[in-house]
Design an enzyme around this catalytic site. Sequence first.
Site, PDB file in Angstrom:
ATOM      1  N   GLU A 137       0.884  -1.178   0.000  1.00  0.00           N
ATOM      2  CA  GLU A 137       0.000   0.000   0.000  1.00  0.00           C
ATOM      3  C   GLU A 137       0.913   1.218   0.000  1.00  0.00           C
ATOM      4  O   GLU A 137       1.410   1.630   1.045  1.00  0.00           O
ATOM      5  CB  GLU A 137      -0.896  -0.026   1.249  1.00  0.00           C
ATOM      6  CG  GLU A 137      -1.891  -1.175   1.278  1.00  0.00           C
ATOM      7  CD  GLU A 137      -3.109  -0.934   0.394  1.00  0.00           C
ATOM      8  OE1 GLU A 137      -3.405   0.239   0.084  1.00  0.00           O
ATOM      9  OE2 GLU A 137      -3.760  -1.923   0.007  1.00  0.00           O
TER      10      GLU A 137
ATOM     11  N   CYS B 113      -2.127   9.493   2.637  1.00  0.00           N
ATOM     12  CA  CYS B 113      -1.675   8.887   1.388  1.00  0.00           C
ATOM     13  C   CYS B 113      -2.572   9.237   0.207  1.00  0.00           C
ATOM     14  O   CYS B 113      -2.099   9.349  -0.917  1.00  0.00           O
ATOM     15  CB  CYS B 113      -1.574   7.381   1.535  1.00  0.00           C
ATOM     16  SG  CYS B 113      -3.115   6.630   2.065  1.00  0.00           S
TER      17      CYS B 113
HETATM   18  P1  NAD Z   1       7.460   4.992   7.670  1.00  0.00           P
HETATM   19  O1  NAD Z   1       8.740   5.741   7.580  1.00  0.00           O
HETATM   20  O2  NAD Z   1       6.749   4.896   8.987  1.00  0.00           O
HETATM   21  O3  NAD Z   1       7.746   3.551   7.086  1.00  0.00           O
HETATM   22  C1  NAD Z   1       6.754   2.556   7.012  1.00  0.00           C
HETATM   23  C2  NAD Z   1       7.256   1.315   7.701  1.00  0.00           C
HETATM   24  O4  NAD Z   1       8.408   0.807   7.021  1.00  0.00           O
HETATM   25  C3  NAD Z   1       7.662   1.536   9.150  1.00  0.00           C
HETATM   26  O5  NAD Z   1       7.065   0.535   9.954  1.00  0.00           O
HETATM   27  C4  NAD Z   1       9.156   1.431   9.118  1.00  0.00           C
HETATM   28  O6  NAD Z   1       9.687   0.894  10.304  1.00  0.00           O
HETATM   29  C5  NAD Z   1       9.423   0.505   7.956  1.00  0.00           C
HETATM   30  N1  NAD Z   1      10.717   0.739   7.332  1.00  0.00           N
HETATM   31  C6  NAD Z   1      11.294   1.947   7.089  1.00  0.00           C
HETATM   32  N2  NAD Z   1      12.481   1.769   6.479  1.00  0.00           N
HETATM   33  C7  NAD Z   1      12.660   0.434   6.325  1.00  0.00           C
HETATM   34  C8  NAD Z   1      13.692  -0.380   5.748  1.00  0.00           C
HETATM   35  N3  NAD Z   1      14.768   0.158   5.201  1.00  0.00           N
HETATM   36  N4  NAD Z   1      13.516  -1.701   5.757  1.00  0.00           N
HETATM   37  C9  NAD Z   1      12.426  -2.246   6.292  1.00  0.00           C
HETATM   38  N5  NAD Z   1      11.414  -1.538   6.844  1.00  0.00           N
HETATM   39  C10 NAD Z   1      11.539  -0.220   6.868  1.00  0.00           C
HETATM   40  O7  NAD Z   1       6.387   5.586   6.682  1.00  0.00           O
HETATM   41  P2  NAD Z   1       6.592   6.261   5.268  1.00  0.00           P
HETATM   42  O8  NAD Z   1       7.122   5.280   4.302  1.00  0.00           O
HETATM   43  O9  NAD Z   1       7.269   7.586   5.395  1.00  0.00           O
HETATM   44  O10 NAD Z   1       5.064   6.532   4.947  1.00  0.00           O
HETATM   45  C11 NAD Z   1       4.676   7.504   4.058  1.00  0.00           C
HETATM   46  C12 NAD Z   1       4.391   6.900   2.705  1.00  0.00           C
HETATM   47  O11 NAD Z   1       3.418   5.900   2.844  1.00  0.00           O
HETATM   48  C13 NAD Z   1       3.831   7.888   1.730  1.00  0.00           C
HETATM   49  O12 NAD Z   1       4.369   7.640   0.454  1.00  0.00           O
HETATM   50  C14 NAD Z   1       2.354   7.574   1.734  1.00  0.00           C
HETATM   51  O13 NAD Z   1       1.670   7.944   0.572  1.00  0.00           O
HETATM   52  C15 NAD Z   1       2.369   6.102   1.934  1.00  0.00           C
HETATM   53  N6  NAD Z   1       1.138   5.656   2.541  1.00  0.00           N
HETATM   54  C16 NAD Z   1       0.333   4.831   1.831  1.00  0.00           C
HETATM   55  C17 NAD Z   1      -0.867   4.426   2.377  1.00  0.00           C
HETATM   56  C18 NAD Z   1      -1.794   3.517   1.645  1.00  0.00           C
HETATM   57  O14 NAD Z   1      -2.719   3.039   2.266  1.00  0.00           O
HETATM   58  N7  NAD Z   1      -1.579   3.240   0.374  1.00  0.00           N
HETATM   59  C19 NAD Z   1      -1.221   4.855   3.645  1.00  0.00           C
HETATM   60  C20 NAD Z   1      -0.367   5.682   4.341  1.00  0.00           C
HETATM   61  C21 NAD Z   1       0.824   6.066   3.782  1.00  0.00           C
END
Ligand code: NAD
Length: 439
Positions: free
Chosen positions: A215, A249
């Site tokens: 997602e 998102c």
């Molecule tokens: P985040 O930084 O919290 O990362 C998400 C998860 O990935 C966390 O649990 C984190 O611990 C893990 N993570 C981070 N780096 C990692 C790595 N190198 N290896 C393994 N796991 C790792 O959140 P984010 O990515 O900044 O979230 C924002 C993004 O998510 C935006 O692009 C947003 O559009 C998208 N998003 C999508 C949805 C959806 O439902 N499609 C919902 C919310 C956010």
Amino acid sequence: MSNTPEQPAATVARLRATFRTGRTKPLEWRTGQLRRLREMLTEQGPELAAALHADLGKSRTEAYRTEIDFTVREIDHTLDRLDDWLRPEPAPVPAHLGADATAWTQYDPLGVVLVIAPWNYPAQLLLSPMVGALAAGNAVVAKPSELAPATSAALARLLPAYLDTDAVAVVEGGVPETTALLAERFDHIFYTGNGAVGRVVMRAAAEHLTPVTLELGGKSPVFVDRDTDLTVVADRLARGKFLNAGQTCVAPDYVLTDPETAAALEPALTAAVEAIYGKDPQASEEYGRIVNERHFDRLTTLLDSGRTVVGGGSDRTAKYIAPTVLADVDPESPVMREEIFGPILPILTVSGLDEAIAFINDRDKPLALYVFSESEDTRNRVADETSSGGLGHGLPLAHLTVSDLPFGGVGESGTGNYHGRYSLETFSHRKAVLNKPLS
Ligand code: NAD
């Protein structure tokens, strides 16, 4: 009792042992867990709301509406229908197998699944996938986001107090902990977050041939047609964009419209922002904050990508960025290079619908696409000539509150989907069964 945290391999092995006993399969276990999760949300809602306020400055109203009550509704929707959804579905049998042969599909749980959540809706985006995973009869490892530390800690304390700890585990942590988890064999990985980490997850999953749901995000465009009621458009756009300070998102990322409509939309958006958040949004309890300094700094560099229509102010100590609308934005400007994920709304002008469709199709497939148009022909053309995870006519964000609609992206915005029955599909294997009587 030792205080040493359980190692990922031990957690997965423990949950797998539970799954093998068959304990998670009966409908009663599934509905029992969903009811307990519901109790957690109703009894501990105030604690979760306080954690969401600490992490993101979310107002209590917003915390309940977009995280706590949202998940309760998802649970209720599932509890009301799960029995029905799980019924085996008969399939017609071809004549060469004989008239006595029957065939059907049945849903099997997958096993031990991993749910990795992001920080922006840190409760909803961990718990709502878990609703589907539990409804499908799986054991679940839940990994909240370290960037929402108060919510992560609250969930790590509360979930084990309410759910079956032999089948549900919460693992807190950041990159090292998630990397260690991803080395384990899961039966499904459900990841919500950005596309760069999505690739990391998919690569790790490939080692075990584990299926994934990703997602992801991206730039969700808005097309505003001429001759629409711009007071209504501006109000709905501003509410959708500035909810959670733009860290959603499916938030409208940018607006495409013709020059005359753009000129009329500017004062309408200014008025809408003021009507919703007052003259000083920093003083409004309803307006959230940026999650951390890194994102604050990233966003403030985008503020001069165009002419400021409204907002533009910021306060680093408070992690506050005003609801901001930018006009005369160049498609090549920094604000158009990546998903904004903050309270900045650029308006770009196009000659009309044809150019808007071409603009959208020249870029990655978005998670959501929004159209404000009175013309059915225009709405149909966008629906037929573009591809996006979801499409909203006249109202941003709300499609994801319809539990009977699948929620997910396409291409760069993700793969797979969930909510309601679609979550059951995601977290189950639909097994084909043929029965030919022996006599
Ligand atoms: P985040 O930084 O919290 O990362 C998400 C998860 O990935 C966390 O649990 C984190 O611990 C893990 N993570 C981070 N780096 C990692 C790595 N190198 N290896 C393994 N796991 C790792 O959140 P984010 O990515 O900044 O979230 C924002 C993004 O998510 C935006 O692009 C947003 O559009 C998208 N998003 C999508 C949805 C959806 O439902 N499609 C919902 C919310 C956010």
